[in-house]
Scaffold this active site. Structure first.
Site, PDB file in Angstrom:
ATOM      1  N   ARG A  35       1.001  -1.441  -0.216  1.00 31.55           N
ATOM      2  CA  ARG A  35       0.162   0.282  -0.056  1.00 31.55           C
ATOM      3  C   ARG A  35       1.184   0.988  -0.498  1.00 31.55           C
ATOM      4  NH1 ARG A  35      -5.152  -2.062   4.105  1.00 31.55           N
ATOM      5  NH2 ARG A  35      -6.188  -2.462   2.758  1.00 31.55           N
ATOM      6  N   LYS A 197     -18.603 -18.914  -0.465  1.00 28.44           N
ATOM      7  CA  LYS A 197     -20.060 -18.315   0.296  1.00 28.44           C
ATOM      8  C   LYS A 197     -20.930 -17.563  -0.764  1.00 28.44           C
ATOM      9  CE  LYS A 197     -20.440 -18.215   4.859  1.00 28.44           C
ATOM     10  NZ  LYS A 197     -20.631 -17.496   6.696  1.00 28.44           N
ATOM     11  N   GLY A 353     -10.002 -10.070  -0.775  1.00 28.39           N
ATOM     12  CA  GLY A 353      -8.845 -10.874   0.077  1.00 28.39           C
ATOM     13  C   GLY A 353      -8.581 -11.927  -0.441  1.00 28.39           C
ATOM     14  N   GLY A 376     -13.590  -4.920   0.737  1.00 24.46           N
ATOM     15  CA  GLY A 376     -14.416  -4.069   0.589  1.00 24.46           C
ATOM     16  C   GLY A 376     -14.783  -3.030  -0.854  1.00 24.46           C
TER      17      GLY A 376
END
Length: 395
Positions: A35, A197, A353, A376
């Protein structure tokens, strides 16, 4: 969309929201500086213009002032990566911060203390944002990782920079990469969604069905689709309450001429362990007591063909339990397929992620077109949401 190119930073102080929320070890050393490296082009451009940089970021989730979350721990690493001296001030608003900014000369960099030492930051407090706004002439948002949060430093502060706010190079690149997949990508467009999921990807799937030609569903979420179609999945992960939804997604895809590719075989294991006994079986014929943990060879071959005929590729989520070496083959093979397609001219975007972790672990970072820095934020963009940090610059 205003970018750095719309401004001359000569003798200007740029207040830059960076995302330096980097992992530290127990000696407070940075273990992954991605980052910080990603923010470098923005910072260097401003310095080369003859401006100075005031950097603000959060680190972790401190409860009030906690030394282990102080940005002073990373100042030397930032200095090393930028190749320019970094001055650190142990506050981010108020007299001390304002004094440090006032004495900043062109070509200098000031790193403010952790924004989240103040609860007003995450609350999106306007008075706190106004205090931050006193620390620069031009506001630059270069923190994609926090662009989905309406925090004081990512969204609210922009109100105080009418006509003097823009996107940094990293944020500009993130927006362009997502637009390439969602709006302007050369066809055929392929989305690969993996992970555990279906429920965490529903809105993404529904939003991208209008934009893609092919959809590969892999990883744990594939078993919900297989079981919904009457397959036997043994002890594999499954969201029984999402089976109707899985069938509905397949119906919607068919109506929109989107080809859905599900795995046809799987590596099944008799325990969730690297040392488990394994066998390759059809994905709809897994025995009780066994669970699917990776894509099988036929699935890998089929996915390879789909990837190579695609011109725009989005990859979000692994094909198996790649953290265990025994079950990483499918994810590695997929990475190799995407790397090959990219080499032949396809545009490939990796985000979210686990896929980013896999890309770094297996050395694909330089072999794909773009690796997103925001988990996110990336997912919310793919869901079609306008991120508050981006909207604040466009207003």
């Amino acid at each position: 969309m205003k970018t750095l190119e719309d401004f001359n930073f000569e003798n200007k102080k740029a207040l830059i929201r960076v995302d330096f929320n980097v992992p530290l070890n127990d000696k407070f050393e940075v273990t992954d500086a991605t980052r910080i490296v990603s923010a470098k082009p923005t910072i260097i451009k401003i310095l080369e213009d003859g401006g100075s940089c005031v950097l603000m970021s959060h680190l972790g989730r401190p409860k009030g002032v906690q030394d282990e979350f102080s940005l002073r721990h990373i100042a030397s690493k930032v200095e090393e990566i930028l190749g320019v001296e970094v001055i650190f001030v142990d506050d981010c608003v108020g007299e001390k911060a304002e004094k440090a900014v006032a004495s900043l000369e062109p070509g200098q960099i000031l790193l403010l203390e952790n924004l989240r030492f103040y609860k007003e930051e995450t609350a999106g407090d306007e008075a706190f944002a106004e205090k931050l706004s006193k620390l620069g002439d031009i506001y630059v948002n270069d923190a994609f990782g926090t662009a989905h949060r309406a925090h004081a430093s990512t969204t609210i502060v922009a109100k105080f920079f009418e006509g003097s706010k823009c996107f940094g190079k990293l944020l500009e690149q993130e927006i362009a990469s997502i637009d390439k997949v969602m709006k302007t990508g050369e066809k055929p467009v392929l989305a690969i969604l993996g992970g555990a999921k279906v429920s965490s990807k529903i809105t993404i799937i529904e939003n991208i069905l209008d934009k893609v030609d092919h959809l590969i569903v892999g990883g744990g979420m594939a078993f919900t689709f297989i079981k919904a179609q009457g397959g036997s999945i043994g002890n594999s992960i499954c969201e029984d309450d999402k089976m109707d939804l899985a069938l509905d997604i397949l119906k919607q895809a068919k109506a929109k001429n989107v080809e859905v590719h599900l795995p046809v075989d799987t590596v099944a294991a008799d325990a969730f362990s690297n040392d488990a006994n394994t066998q390759i079986v059809p994905i709809n014929a897994i025995r009780d007591g066994w669970e699917g943990v990776d894509a099988g060879p036929k699935s890998i071959a089929q996915f390879h063909d789909v990837v190579l005929q695609s011109k725009t590729i989005l990859w979000n989520g692994p094909l198996g339990v790649f953290e265990m070496e025994a079950f990483s083959k499918g994810t590695i093979a997929l990475g190799n397929s995407i790397a090959e397609a990219t080499k032949k001219g396809a545009f490939s975007l990796v985000g979210g992620g686990d896929s980013v972790a896999a890309v770094k672990q297996f050395g694909f970072e330089e072999k794909v077109s773009y690796v997103s820095t925001g988990g996110g934020a990336m997912l919310e963009s793919l869901e079609g949401k306008t991120l508050p940090g981006i909207a604040a610059i466009l207003e």
